[in-house]
Design a protein around this motif. Structure first.
Motif, PDB file in Angstrom:
ATOM      1  N   GLU A   1       1.120   4.008  -3.029  1.00 14.91           N
ATOM      2  CA  GLU A   1       0.759   5.408  -2.778  1.00 14.91           C
ATOM      3  C   GLU A   1       1.823   6.360  -3.331  1.00 14.91           C
ATOM      4  OE1 GLU A   1      -0.304   8.444   0.939  1.00 14.91           O
ATOM      5  OE2 GLU A   1       0.169   6.338   1.321  1.00 14.91           O
ATOM      6  N   VAL A   2       3.099   6.035  -3.070  1.00 17.13           N
ATOM      7  CA  VAL A   2       4.172   6.915  -3.532  1.00 17.13           C
ATOM      8  C   VAL A   2       4.326   6.839  -5.046  1.00 17.13           C
ATOM      9  CG1 VAL A   2       6.622   7.444  -3.395  1.00 17.13           C
ATOM     10  CG2 VAL A   2       5.385   6.756  -1.331  1.00 17.13           C
TER      11      VAL A   2
ATOM     12  N   TYR B   1       9.776   7.589  -0.808  1.00 21.72           N
ATOM     13  CA  TYR B   1      10.045   6.205  -1.201  1.00 21.72           C
ATOM     14  C   TYR B   1      11.360   5.750  -0.582  1.00 21.72           C
ATOM     15  CZ  TYR B   1       9.425   2.115  -4.204  1.00 21.72           C
ATOM     16  OH  TYR B   1       9.208   0.843  -4.665  1.00 21.72           O
TER      17      TYR B   1
ATOM     18  N   ALA C   1       0.820  -1.203   0.000  1.00 22.40           N
ATOM     19  CA  ALA C   1       0.000   0.000   0.000  1.00 22.40           C
ATOM     20  C   ALA C   1       0.859   1.260   0.000  1.00 22.40           C
ATOM     21  CB  ALA C   1      -0.941  -0.010   1.201  1.00 22.40           C
ATOM     22  N   TYR C   2       1.901   1.260   0.818  1.00 27.40           N
ATOM     23  CA  TYR C   2       2.793   2.422   0.901  1.00 27.40           C
ATOM     24  C   TYR C   2       3.495   2.675  -0.426  1.00 27.40           C
ATOM     25  CZ  TYR C   2       7.846   3.430   1.307  1.00 27.40           C
ATOM     26  OH  TYR C   2       9.136   3.809   1.067  1.00 27.40           O
TER      27      TYR C   2
ATOM     28  N   GLY D   1       2.216   5.695  -7.266  1.00 23.72           N
ATOM     29  CA  GLY D   1       1.002   6.191  -7.906  1.00 23.72           C
ATOM     30  C   GLY D   1       0.938   7.709  -7.904  1.00 23.72           C
ATOM     31  N   GLY D   2       1.466   8.334  -6.845  1.00 21.38           N
ATOM     32  CA  GLY D   2       1.516   9.787  -6.801  1.00 21.38           C
ATOM     33  C   GLY D   2       2.409  10.364  -7.881  1.00 21.38           C
TER      34      GLY D   2
ATOM     35  N   ALA E   1      -4.984   0.041  -6.284  1.00 22.69           N
ATOM     36  CA  ALA E   1      -5.274   1.474  -6.432  1.00 22.69           C
ATOM     37  C   ALA E   1      -6.105   1.774  -7.676  1.00 22.69           C
ATOM     38  CB  ALA E   1      -3.970   2.266  -6.479  1.00 22.69           C
TER      39      ALA E   1
END
Length: 260
Positions: free
Chosen positions: A33-34, A246, A29-30, A36-37, A67
């Motif tokens: 998130e990075v 990251y 998940a982490y 994907g950002g 995501a």
């Protein structure tokens, strides 16, 4: 380091790879998130067509699928790719994944919006010829202005200090703690090193020791930037762990539009 030995390394590691994480699902998940950002910054919200060309057991690919992205995985190790697909299915997601060499990607031209090569996978390629073949292949399967993401170790300082080991990592399992650590044996050229990857697995009142070996090219920021530019990418940007959040430096670049 031969293709066969790299494949062996990841075939053997595939069953235990998740033991390097304190919480593998949380790491999925982490990382999603990075990463994907960074995708959103360049291409917008999506969802996007993503190829993870070094998907391993699915750490980044599964997170990106969760995501909402349309993700396909490929990896030199058929064992790892099969596990990635199975782990995704166990979580209710579809992740087509196949065995493929990143130097010979078996996908059509302009098939993807994003190509991801994470987790220090690219430095397994030890020659300029192999790096060029991989990067040109990644460019080929990207659409015009499509996004390339590569994550590697922070090799700029490492090349100066030449450490002989990496700090141990400890994760918990139902059977006890698992300890993972690495030994690095540098080549005379000062750029490449042989890695011994150790895992200590608790077994009753003792430890089972598992050792896998591979070789890496400790590519510096200027070196990898040059290779990526030569392969036809523009807008090459480095994102440090401090700026991105990251755990490794991330290179982003875009496929230069084709000539009309």
């Amino acid at each position: 380091m031969s293709e066969r030995s790299v494949r062996d390394f990841y075939d053997e590691l595939a069953h235990d790879y998740h033991l390097m994480f304190r919480d593998w699902d949380a790491s999925m998940a982490y990382q999603a998130e990075v990463l994907g950002g960074l995708v959103r910054q360049s291409l917008g919200a999506g969802p996007h067509r993503v190829l993870d060309c070094s998907c391993g057991i699915g750490t980044q690919a599964i997170g990106l699928a969760q995501a909402g992205h349309q993700v396909i995985g490929s990896d030199l190790s058929a064992v790892a790719a099969a596990r990635a697909a199975a782990e995704a299915a166990a979580r209710g997601y579809r992740l087509p994944a196949a065995a493929a060499d990143m130097r010979q990607l078996p996908f059509k031209e302009t098939s993807f919006d994003v190509v991801l090569c994470a987790d220090n996978s690219l430095p397994h390629l030890l020659t300029r010829k192999d790096l060029r073949a991989a990067l040109l292949g990644m460019r080929r399967v990207l659409r015009d202005d499509g996004l390339l993401l590569i994550t590697v170790r922070a090799y700029d300082e490492t090349r100066q200090t030449r450490p002989t080991a990496a700090p141990p990592q400890v994760s918990e399992t139902r059977d006890g703690h698992v300890i993972t650590f690495q030994l690095w044996h540098w080549h005379e050229d000062g750029e490449r090193y042989n890695l011994e990857h150790f895992q200590l697995i608790p077994t009753k009142n003792t430890w089972q020791v598992r050792v896998r070996r591979s070789t890496y090219w400790a590519l510096t920021t200027p070196q990898l930037t040059e290779f990526v530019a030569e392969a036809g990418f523009t807008n090459i940007t480095w994102h440090s762990p401090a700026s991105s959040g990251y755990y490794q430096p991330v290179l982003t670049a875009q496929r230069a539009p084709s000539a009309q």
